[in-house]
Design an enzyme around this catalytic site. Structure first.
Site, PDB file in Angstrom:
ATOM      1  N   GLY A  97     -20.301   7.470   3.134  1.00 37.89           N
ATOM      2  CA  GLY A  97     -19.568   8.055   2.157  1.00 37.89           C
ATOM      3  C   GLY A  97     -20.057   7.090   0.858  1.00 37.89           C
ATOM      4  NE  ARG A 114      -1.582  11.796   4.395  1.00 41.51           N
ATOM      5  CZ  ARG A 114      -0.653  11.358   4.302  1.00 41.51           C
ATOM      6  NH1 ARG A 114      -0.250  10.611   3.557  1.00 41.51           N
ATOM      7  NH2 ARG A 114      -0.642  11.318   5.300  1.00 41.51           N
ATOM      8  CG  HIS A 118      -0.946   0.957   1.995  1.00 42.46           C
ATOM      9  ND1 HIS A 118      -0.941   2.104   3.043  1.00 42.46           N
ATOM     10  CD2 HIS A 118      -2.485   2.040   1.759  1.00 42.46           C
ATOM     11  CE1 HIS A 118      -1.199   3.234   2.735  1.00 42.46           C
ATOM     12  NE2 HIS A 118      -2.050   3.690   2.107  1.00 42.46           N
TER      13      HIS A 118
END
Length: 384
Positions: free
Chosen positions: A343, A198, A194
């Site tokens: 969401g 950002r 993973h």
């Protein structure tokens, strides 16, 4: 396309995900819960839901046939950090997906491109039913939104003034861009990986970088771990001799499954709230780190993709995937927020494997390979 599997990891494993990258993302998202939501653990609430004022939920995105030259608003200059970071993420997405497709030899990434009326959007790519990979996702997102100043004040461990330049009580406009990915190979001896990188910026002038890459094997191969960690130590040492030790510990601490007393995997690097140097220095580090994903990870899967394995070893891999699921659903800040606030489920759960397994009170046998890696999960080791 049926599923836009976007994992913008600003929280990490996943918040601007994975992934769940700190209290900042959760605070941002919680402050915006009156509108929409996010996720592996991932970008500004993971962009799976949204953290902007007004409705920028998944029902507000507009599918487009092809990705525009940039998802950053036209008023941004080409040399702005917003444009530079997006361009870096798009280049990395292209190169990483190409390397994974080449390695798989069968599966291809399904791409979905979308934009939002107020600016921003995403490029989501998911590979499933591959020869080597059961599931692999790599998604880019650009988000514009606003948040109350108290959310900013609570979102940084150092207590930095994220609301500088704004009036008391005034909602703070922000920009977030991130790239995140999760790869789940079929072979039990090939590890899951993973990553998330950002960048956040407010209109008041505050900015910070976050991210990391981590590895989750089912069986311990010390040579593999030395390669993976060694690759990232080289990247860290190139920029700051203190980075690797600091960011490795951060990863070990973050990816910890408290109710099991063990880590999700064997770590890597994890960092957040990076703004103490020139922004170009932080940018250069993030760029080198994301561009090292292929070097650090692909050789490990290539090495083990054809290894022979037994049904029992496959079942152990599925049990370890169960631990992956537990971490993401219980502790990953972006995932938990997205589920609590409605969401988009396909986006929130992108990081999860297609198959997993739970056995009642399963115990590993002493002296087995399973016992060896369990010891590493319970007591983090030095790999380089």
């Amino acid at each position: 396309m049926k599923a836009v599997l976007l994992s913008l990891c600003i929280t990490s494993a996943a918040g601007f995900a994975p992934a769940a990258f700190g209290r900042r993302t959760m605070a941002m998202n919680a402050a915006a819960s009156s509108t929409s939501a996010p996720k592996e653990g991932d970008m500004a609430g993971q962009a799976a839901g949204g953290v902007a004022e007004g409705n920028i939920g998944w029902d507000s995105h507009v599918p487009v046939d092809a990705a525009p030259d940039t998802l950053v608003r036209g008023v941004e200059g080409d040399e702005s950090m917003r444009r530079k970071f997006e361009a870096m993420c798009r280049d990395a997405q292209n190169s990483i997906c190409a390397a994974i497709e080449e390695l798989d030899g069968q599966g291809t990434f399904q791409e979905d491109v979308w934009e939002r009326p107020n600016g921003g959007g995403g490029i989501s790519r998911v590979l499933s039913k591959g020869k080597v990979f059961e599931k692999a996702g790599c998604s880019l997102s650009v988000v514009y939104g606003t948040m109350p100043p108290e959310a900013l004040a609570a979102s940084t461990e150092r207590g930095a003034n994220r609301a500088k330049g704004m009036k008391p009580g005034e909602r703070v406009p922000f920009f977030a861009c991130g790239l995140s990915s999760v790869m789940h190979p079929r072979n039990p001896f090939a590890p899951t990986m993973h990553f998330n990188y950002r960048y956040f910026e407010t209109d008041g002038g505050a900015w910070w970088f976050g991210g990391g890459t981590d590895i989750t094997p089912s069986y311990l191969n010390e040579e593999d771990m030395a390669h993976f960690h060694g690759t990232y130590k080289e990247v860290c040492d190139k920029h700051d001799p203190e980075y690797y030790a600091k960011f490795k510990k951060w990863a070990d601490d973050y990816f910890f499954i408290k109710h099991r007393g063990e880590t999700r995997g064997l770590g890597g690097i994890f960092f957040d709230d990076q703004c103490d140097k020139d922004p170009d220095e932080h940018f250069a580090f993030s760029k080198d780190a994301v561009n090292s994903v292929v070097k650090a990870y692909v050789p490990l899967v290539a090495k083990h993709k054809d290894d022979e394995f037994t049904q029992e070893q496959k079942e152990w891999q599925l049990m370890r995937r169960g631990r992956y699921v537990e971490f993401n659903l219980v502790y990953d800040r972006g995932t938990v927020f997205g589920l609590k606030t409605g969401g988009r489920i396909e986006s929130i759960l992108m990081s999860l494997p297609e198959t997993a397994r739970w056995e009642y009170n399963h115990q590993v046998k002493e002296g087995t390979p399973e016992a060896d890696i369990m010891d590493a999960f319970k007591t983090p080791r030095a790999w380089v």
